[in-house]
Design an enzyme around this catalytic site. Structure first.
Site, PDB file in Angstrom:
ATOM      1  N   ASP A  38       0.921  -1.206   0.080  1.00 53.14           N
ATOM      2  CA  ASP A  38       0.110  -0.033  -0.038  1.00 53.14           C
ATOM      3  C   ASP A  38       0.890   1.132  -0.106  1.00 53.14           C
ATOM      4  O   ASP A  38       1.572   1.531   0.942  1.00 53.14           O
ATOM      5  CB  ASP A  38      -0.729   0.052   1.260  1.00 53.14           C
ATOM      6  N   VAL A  39       0.802   1.994  -0.903  1.00 53.20           N
ATOM      7  CA  VAL A  39       1.757   3.015  -1.236  1.00 53.20           C
ATOM      8  C   VAL A  39       1.973   4.066  -0.129  1.00 53.20           C
ATOM      9  O   VAL A  39       2.684   4.964   0.147  1.00 53.20           O
ATOM     10  CB  VAL A  39       1.883   3.741  -2.596  1.00 53.20           C
ATOM     11  N   TYR A  65      -8.483  14.371  -7.374  1.00 49.49           N
ATOM     12  CA  TYR A  65      -7.568  13.942  -8.221  1.00 49.49           C
ATOM     13  C   TYR A  65      -6.928  15.063  -9.321  1.00 49.49           C
ATOM     14  O   TYR A  65      -5.758  14.887  -9.411  1.00 49.49           O
ATOM     15  CB  TYR A  65      -8.449  13.055  -9.262  1.00 49.49           C
ATOM     16  N   ALA A  66      -7.375  15.972  -9.610  1.00 47.94           N
ATOM     17  CA  ALA A  66      -6.945  16.964 -10.392  1.00 47.94           C
ATOM     18  C   ALA A  66      -5.726  17.790  -9.714  1.00 47.94           C
ATOM     19  O   ALA A  66      -4.448  17.999 -10.032  1.00 47.94           O
ATOM     20  CB  ALA A  66      -7.798  17.880 -10.989  1.00 47.94           C
ATOM     21  N   THR A  67      -6.052  18.068  -8.565  1.00 54.20           N
ATOM     22  CA  THR A  67      -5.165  18.587  -7.504  1.00 54.20           C
ATOM     23  C   THR A  67      -3.656  17.812  -7.270  1.00 54.20           C
ATOM     24  O   THR A  67      -2.789  18.247  -7.370  1.00 54.20           O
ATOM     25  CB  THR A  67      -5.452  18.972  -6.362  1.00 54.20           C
ATOM     26  N   ALA A  68      -3.975  16.526  -7.040  1.00 55.71           N
ATOM     27  CA  ALA A  68      -2.991  15.585  -6.810  1.00 55.71           C
ATOM     28  C   ALA A  68      -2.271  15.472  -8.143  1.00 55.71           C
ATOM     29  O   ALA A  68      -0.681  15.273  -8.387  1.00 55.71           O
ATOM     30  CB  ALA A  68      -3.450  13.994  -6.809  1.00 55.71           C
ATOM     31  N   LYS A  69      -2.994  15.295  -9.408  1.00 57.94           N
ATOM     32  CA  LYS A  69      -2.218  15.159 -10.594  1.00 57.94           C
ATOM     33  C   LYS A  69      -1.334  16.269 -10.974  1.00 57.94           C
ATOM     34  O   LYS A  69      -0.325  16.203 -11.477  1.00 57.94           O
ATOM     35  CB  LYS A  69      -3.023  14.489 -11.760  1.00 57.94           C
ATOM     36  N   SER A 106      -1.910  13.047 -15.239  1.00 61.06           N
ATOM     37  CA  SER A 106      -3.131  12.940 -15.961  1.00 61.06           C
ATOM     38  C   SER A 106      -3.700  13.984 -16.888  1.00 61.06           C
ATOM     39  O   SER A 106      -3.226  15.086 -16.341  1.00 61.06           O
ATOM     40  CB  SER A 106      -4.188  12.534 -14.954  1.00 61.06           C
TER      41      SER A 106
HETATM   42  P1  NDP Z   1      -5.923   0.686 -12.299  1.00 56.40           P
HETATM   43  O1  NDP Z   1      -7.136   0.842 -11.315  1.00 56.40           O
HETATM   44  O2  NDP Z   1      -6.240  -0.235 -13.659  1.00 56.40           O
HETATM   45  O3  NDP Z   1      -4.671   0.270 -11.607  1.00 56.40           O
HETATM   46  C1  NDP Z   1      -4.327   0.845 -10.436  1.00 56.40           C
HETATM   47  C2  NDP Z   1      -3.671  -0.133  -9.812  1.00 56.40           C
HETATM   48  O4  NDP Z   1      -3.046   0.620  -8.540  1.00 56.40           O
HETATM   49  C3  NDP Z   1      -4.690  -1.365  -9.032  1.00 56.40           C
HETATM   50  O5  NDP Z   1      -3.811  -2.425  -9.184  1.00 56.40           O
HETATM   51  C4  NDP Z   1      -4.815  -0.843  -7.832  1.00 56.40           C
HETATM   52  O6  NDP Z   1      -5.263  -1.788  -6.843  1.00 56.40           O
HETATM   53  C5  NDP Z   1      -3.598  -0.107  -7.288  1.00 56.40           C
HETATM   54  N1  NDP Z   1      -3.444   0.709  -6.261  1.00 56.40           N
HETATM   55  C6  NDP Z   1      -4.619   1.418  -5.871  1.00 56.40           C
HETATM   56  N2  NDP Z   1      -4.091   2.012  -4.451  1.00 56.40           N
HETATM   57  C7  NDP Z   1      -2.947   1.643  -4.412  1.00 56.40           C
HETATM   58  C8  NDP Z   1      -2.266   1.746  -3.162  1.00 56.40           C
HETATM   59  N3  NDP Z   1      -2.505   2.780  -2.128  1.00 56.40           N
HETATM   60  N4  NDP Z   1      -1.022   1.285  -3.123  1.00 56.40           N
HETATM   61  C9  NDP Z   1      -0.611   0.319  -4.094  1.00 56.40           C
HETATM   62  N5  NDP Z   1      -1.518   0.145  -5.054  1.00 56.40           N
HETATM   63  C10 NDP Z   1      -2.682   0.780  -5.170  1.00 56.40           C
HETATM   64  O7  NDP Z   1      -5.598   2.092 -12.957  1.00 56.40           O
HETATM   65  P2  NDP Z   1      -5.127   2.590 -14.205  1.00 56.40           P
HETATM   66  O8  NDP Z   1      -3.935   1.508 -14.751  1.00 56.40           O
HETATM   67  O9  NDP Z   1      -6.054   3.070 -15.294  1.00 56.40           O
HETATM   68  O10 NDP Z   1      -4.080   3.939 -13.575  1.00 56.40           O
HETATM   69  C11 NDP Z   1      -2.622   3.647 -13.300  1.00 56.40           C
HETATM   70  C12 NDP Z   1      -2.138   5.254 -13.096  1.00 56.40           C
HETATM   71  O11 NDP Z   1      -2.589   5.967 -14.389  1.00 56.40           O
HETATM   72  C13 NDP Z   1      -3.076   5.957 -12.003  1.00 56.40           C
HETATM   73  O12 NDP Z   1      -2.170   6.774 -11.350  1.00 56.40           O
HETATM   74  C14 NDP Z   1      -4.220   6.653 -12.685  1.00 56.40           C
HETATM   75  O13 NDP Z   1      -4.433   7.832 -11.883  1.00 56.40           O
HETATM   76  C15 NDP Z   1      -3.435   7.130 -13.824  1.00 56.40           C
HETATM   77  N6  NDP Z   1      -4.075   7.638 -15.069  1.00 56.40           N
HETATM   78  C16 NDP Z   1      -5.107   6.803 -15.410  1.00 56.40           C
HETATM   79  C17 NDP Z   1      -5.721   6.929 -16.546  1.00 56.40           C
HETATM   80  C18 NDP Z   1      -6.853   6.191 -17.177  1.00 56.40           C
HETATM   81  O14 NDP Z   1      -7.468   6.648 -18.155  1.00 56.40           O
HETATM   82  N7  NDP Z   1      -6.951   5.132 -16.956  1.00 56.40           N
HETATM   83  C19 NDP Z   1      -5.817   8.412 -16.992  1.00 56.40           C
HETATM   84  C20 NDP Z   1      -4.601   9.320 -16.455  1.00 56.40           C
HETATM   85  C21 NDP Z   1      -4.078   8.778 -15.421  1.00 56.40           C
HETATM   86  P3  NDP Z   1      -6.740  -1.977  -6.424  1.00 56.40           P
HETATM   87  O15 NDP Z   1      -7.389  -2.288  -7.655  1.00 56.40           O
HETATM   88  O16 NDP Z   1      -6.862  -3.034  -5.271  1.00 56.40           O
HETATM   89  O17 NDP Z   1      -7.337  -0.717  -6.050  1.00 56.40           O
END
Ligand code: NDP
Length: 242
Positions: free
Chosen positions: A52-53, A143-147, A131
């Site tokens: 968990d990050v 989310y926008a603030t974080a990104k 993002s």
């Molecule tokens: P997914 O939900 O497919 O994958 C994200 C992964 O991160 C999941 O396995 C999730 O686990 C895991 N995760 C969530 N919280 C934690 C945590 N606290 N510690 C460790 N792992 C965690 O998302 P995407 O692949 O779409 O997203 C990947 C990144 O890209 C993210 O940062 C997202 O914000 C960004 N992004 C995605 C876009 C999109 O259109 N898909 C667009 C722009 C940015 P679990 O499923 O169990 O929560």
């Protein structure tokens, strides 16, 4: 080459883990979802770590695993992410804290843990995931603030770590077909195919992105071809939005 990919079990993270492994990297797949992390790691001959990050000890264990299994920490890609969308007046403290902690604190933990090794090695590549929402998106104050914050983090780390031969860049995807976008379609109550069609109509390249589209750009930034690129934000979104 040894790489740590947070959120590496699924979506963009899993595509990145596969791509880096195909280029010879030993990949540590660090994810909340331990079963999915194991499946992805098994597929690519990598290592799964339940992480968990937002928990510093988990992140340090993931980075240490890379060091122990591969002898170095060459690449860090921070894909772990969540959304908790709502209009401002309905957004709860929990929605805010969960998103800010996962993206900002989680990435902070990961870059701080990785830089120790990269600075000592005098080499390393970090890719942070922002993002198009960083440019503003209705229902995503958190989310926008974080990104947007991650873009500032990228530029600052590029300045601080550049003298140690560590490149830090940021990839900002648009709509990519993953569980996260499925969650968005569900929330707005539109069937996923229909949702992606309406997204594609707004994108100059007329399609939604695939995780592999993002993974390819990340792999480039982790390669020697990008050795003079640092502190940049690359939008992988099918064309201009601003
Ligand atoms: P997914 O939900 O497919 O994958 C994200 C992964 O991160 C999941 O396995 C999730 O686990 C895991 N995760 C969530 N919280 C934690 C945590 N606290 N510690 C460790 N792992 C965690 O998302 P995407 O692949 O779409 O997203 C990947 C990144 O890209 C993210 O940062 C997202 O914000 C960004 N992004 C995605 C876009 C999109 O259109 N898909 C667009 C722009 C940015 P679990 O499923 O169990 O929560």
């Amino acid at each position: 080459m040894t790489a740590v990919v947070t959120g590496g079990a699924k979506g963009i993270g899993a595509a990145t883990a596969r791509r880096l492994a195909s280029e010879g990297a030993t990949v540590v797949v660090a994810d909340f979802d331990e079963d999915a992390a194991r499946r992805t790691a098994a597929e690519i001959g990598g290592h799964a770590v339940r992480c968990d990050v937002t928990n510093l000890a988990d992140v340090e264990r993931a980075v240490q695993t890379a060091k122990e299994r591969g002898g170095s920490v060459d690449v860090l890609v921070t894909c772990a992410g969540i959304i908790r969308d709502n209009l401002l007046f309905k957004m709860t403290d929990d929605d805010w804290n969960a998103v800010i902690d996962t993206h900002l604190k989680g990435t902070f933990h990961a870059v701080r843990a990785a830089q120790k090794h990269m600075v000592a090695q005098k080499s390393g590549k970090m890719v942070l995931i922002s993002s198009t929402s960083a440019l503003g998106n209705r229902g995503q104050t958190n989310y926008a603030t974080a990104k947007a914050g991650l873009q500032g983090m990228t530029k600052t780390l590029a300045i601080e770590l550049g003298p140690y031969n560590v490149n830090v860049n940021c990839v900002a995807p648009g709509f990519i077909v993953t569980d996260m976008t499925r969650q968005t379609a569900e929330r707005v109550g539109v069937p996923f195919e229909q949702f992606m069609e309406s997204v594609a109509a707004q994108v100059p390249l007329r399609r939604g992105g695939q995780p592999e589209d993002v993974a390819g750009t990340i792999a480039f930034l982790c390669s020697e071809d990008a050795s003079y690129v640092s502190g940049q934000v690359i939008y992988v979104a099918g064309g201009p939005r601003t």
